[in-house]
Write a protein that holds these residues in place. Sequence first.
Motif, PDB file in Angstrom:
ATOM      1  N   VAL B  83       0.853  -1.183   0.000  1.00  0.00           N
ATOM      2  CA  VAL B  83       0.000   0.000   0.000  1.00  0.00           C
ATOM      3  C   VAL B  83       0.891   1.236   0.000  1.00  0.00           C
ATOM      4  CG1 VAL B  83      -1.607   1.345   1.436  1.00  0.00           C
ATOM      5  CG2 VAL B  83      -1.956  -1.126   1.134  1.00  0.00           C
ATOM      6  N   VAL B  85       0.681   5.329   0.380  1.00  0.00           N
ATOM      7  CA  VAL B  85      -0.114   6.498   0.746  1.00  0.00           C
ATOM      8  C   VAL B  85       0.656   7.722   0.274  1.00  0.00           C
ATOM      9  CG1 VAL B  85      -1.165   7.748   2.662  1.00  0.00           C
ATOM     10  CG2 VAL B  85      -0.908   5.253   2.799  1.00  0.00           C
ATOM     11  N   ALA B 112      -4.772   3.531   6.024  1.00  0.00           N
ATOM     12  CA  ALA B 112      -3.742   2.701   5.403  1.00  0.00           C
ATOM     13  C   ALA B 112      -3.843   1.266   5.918  1.00  0.00           C
ATOM     14  CB  ALA B 112      -2.362   3.284   5.708  1.00  0.00           C
ATOM     15  N   ILE B 124       3.178  -1.062   4.258  1.00  0.00           N
ATOM     16  CA  ILE B 124       2.615   0.265   3.973  1.00  0.00           C
ATOM     17  C   ILE B 124       3.733   1.292   3.878  1.00  0.00           C
ATOM     18  CG2 ILE B 124       1.204   2.144   4.925  1.00  0.00           C
ATOM     19  CD1 ILE B 124      -0.421  -0.116   6.386  1.00  0.00           C
ATOM     20  N   ILE B 126       4.254   5.451   3.464  1.00  0.00           N
ATOM     21  CA  ILE B 126       3.631   6.780   3.392  1.00  0.00           C
ATOM     22  C   ILE B 126       4.700   7.748   2.917  1.00  0.00           C
ATOM     23  CG2 ILE B 126       2.346   8.557   4.638  1.00  0.00           C
ATOM     24  CD1 ILE B 126       1.534   6.500   6.692  1.00  0.00           C
ATOM     25  N   THR B 147       1.587  -0.328  13.963  1.00  0.00           N
ATOM     26  CA  THR B 147       2.191   0.295  12.784  1.00  0.00           C
ATOM     27  C   THR B 147       3.564  -0.293  12.451  1.00  0.00           C
ATOM     28  OG1 THR B 147       2.955   2.061  14.252  1.00  0.00           O
ATOM     29  CG2 THR B 147       0.969   2.489  12.972  1.00  0.00           C
ATOM     30  N   VAL B 150       4.528  -0.066   8.857  1.00  0.00           N
ATOM     31  CA  VAL B 150       4.412   1.245   8.224  1.00  0.00           C
ATOM     32  C   VAL B 150       5.775   1.912   8.106  1.00  0.00           C
ATOM     33  CG1 VAL B 150       3.390   3.553   8.397  1.00  0.00           C
ATOM     34  CG2 VAL B 150       2.071   1.554   9.123  1.00  0.00           C
ATOM     35  N   VAL B 200      -3.405  10.745   0.406  1.00  0.00           N
ATOM     36  CA  VAL B 200      -3.678  10.613   1.849  1.00  0.00           C
ATOM     37  C   VAL B 200      -5.143  10.795   2.213  1.00  0.00           C
ATOM     38  CG1 VAL B 200      -1.614  11.087   3.199  1.00  0.00           C
ATOM     39  CG2 VAL B 200      -2.780  12.974   2.103  1.00  0.00           C
ATOM     40  N   PHE B 203      -7.249   7.762   1.897  1.00  0.00           N
ATOM     41  CA  PHE B 203      -7.097   6.774   2.977  1.00  0.00           C
ATOM     42  C   PHE B 203      -7.887   7.183   4.218  1.00  0.00           C
ATOM     43  CE2 PHE B 203      -3.660   5.553   0.206  1.00  0.00           C
ATOM     44  CZ  PHE B 203      -3.717   4.172   0.272  1.00  0.00           C
TER      45      PHE B 203
END
Lengths: 67, 413
Positions: B83, B85, B112, B124, B126, B147, B150, B200, B203
């Motif tokens: 993913v 973002v 996310a 993920i 970002i 997270t 992330v 963003v 999401f």
Amino acid sequence: MTTIEVDWTRCDAHGLCSRLLPEKISLDEWGYPIIDGRVVDPALVQAARKAAMACPALALRVERGAM
Amino acid sequence: MTVIADPSQTTVHTFGAPRLLAGVAELGRVDLGHHVALHGEPVLRRRSWLSGATRDVNLLGRGGAGFPVADKLDAMPSGRVNVLVNGSESEPASRKDRTLMSSAPHLVLDGALVAAHALGSSDITIAVHDQRSYESLMLASQERRDTAGVRIVRTPDGFVAGEIRSVINGLNGEGYMPGGRRILPHHHGVDARPSFASNVETFAHLALLSRLGVADYARTGSTSEPGTSLLTLIGDVGGPGVVEVPNGIPLASLLPGQADAPVLIGGYHGTWVRSLGGLALDRVALRAVGAPLGAGVIARPYAGTCVLTEVVRVSNWLASESAGQCGPCFFGLPALADDVAALAAGAGADRLQSLARRVSLVRGRGACAHPDGSVQFISSAISALGDEFEAHARYGSCGRPPSDVLPLPGGVA
């Protein structure tokens, strides 16, 4: 159906494509190709392939694809 | 309506009950405790649920292209995916993404996680380029335990660098530039794997939708596009700054006053319209009239100012932002900017013809959206600001003081 396409990140305005395929390709004021429609007429496919092979920047793609 | 001034001097407004910006007016930044109190824990759903729900509420991507999120989800292959973002807000006039990330970072993280869970992934990324958003997301990510997968990455500045395909190329170590072939993220994304990539704000909506369910999500907004949107309002508007509004509201309600004045819709890849008329906040309808909402920027210069000054300034900036990869953009945009400047200085019909010819030479001849978007800005200015150009052609200027509302990087207000 055969199509012709330019990879703009590669094209350096050498202009050979327009000389080899004038029926299909002209040049703009900066020397970059203007293609008259993506689809290549069957009679021009041979010339289009030659033009793609002659491109020093490998920027011209001639592809056979399904409709 | 609530109004606050946050530390970055971006004023935040909401019309009706805020959703994405719930708590922001009171708290500034919504930390984990307040976030959970407002929204609860993230509700993780199956892929089929999310696909159906995003289709039911017609959720459209918020990065600019407005692509249906359900189609993007459905296009994702199974197997190892990730993913992405995109918080690389590269539109200089837009502040909505950084406002969201710096004030409601947990909603972005929730969204996310919702997307990743639905796709069977925990991977993920970002991508952000402003410092405040980066710090806010890092802090938020450290505040919670879910997270681990992330990764928050800083990306470079630049209009073209923030486009999703540039971001993917950059993350893959190839430089933050779009590639020559149109390769979509769901085929070849981050780490050469299929990526579900979106803006963003998209999401944050996924988090809300998953939490609320379709019926409650659709309690606000229009029937064709339920929910809310974040916009950045600039210049002579009701309240300049970032605003959260229900979809479907008349744009005139956001821009009271001046009934017949030029408005820029969508940002610097956007469209000048002669007047707002009956336009509403409806992405499909705005696209149909040729003025897509884009990055959600709406700007109106003040009455009695010279709009052409700003059109020239932004056109020059757009030309300077060409990544220099594609000839028609690299040579064409400066030539177009010169045409615009000459017309604003009083050049006549010949120059207008040269501009029209160059518009057709630039449009569609590049690897990314920059040439097309820039041409949209310039050509819509020519048609919507015809009266102004005519006055300049006749007298060399309109005699009004220059408009100065459109921001450019580097502090040019």
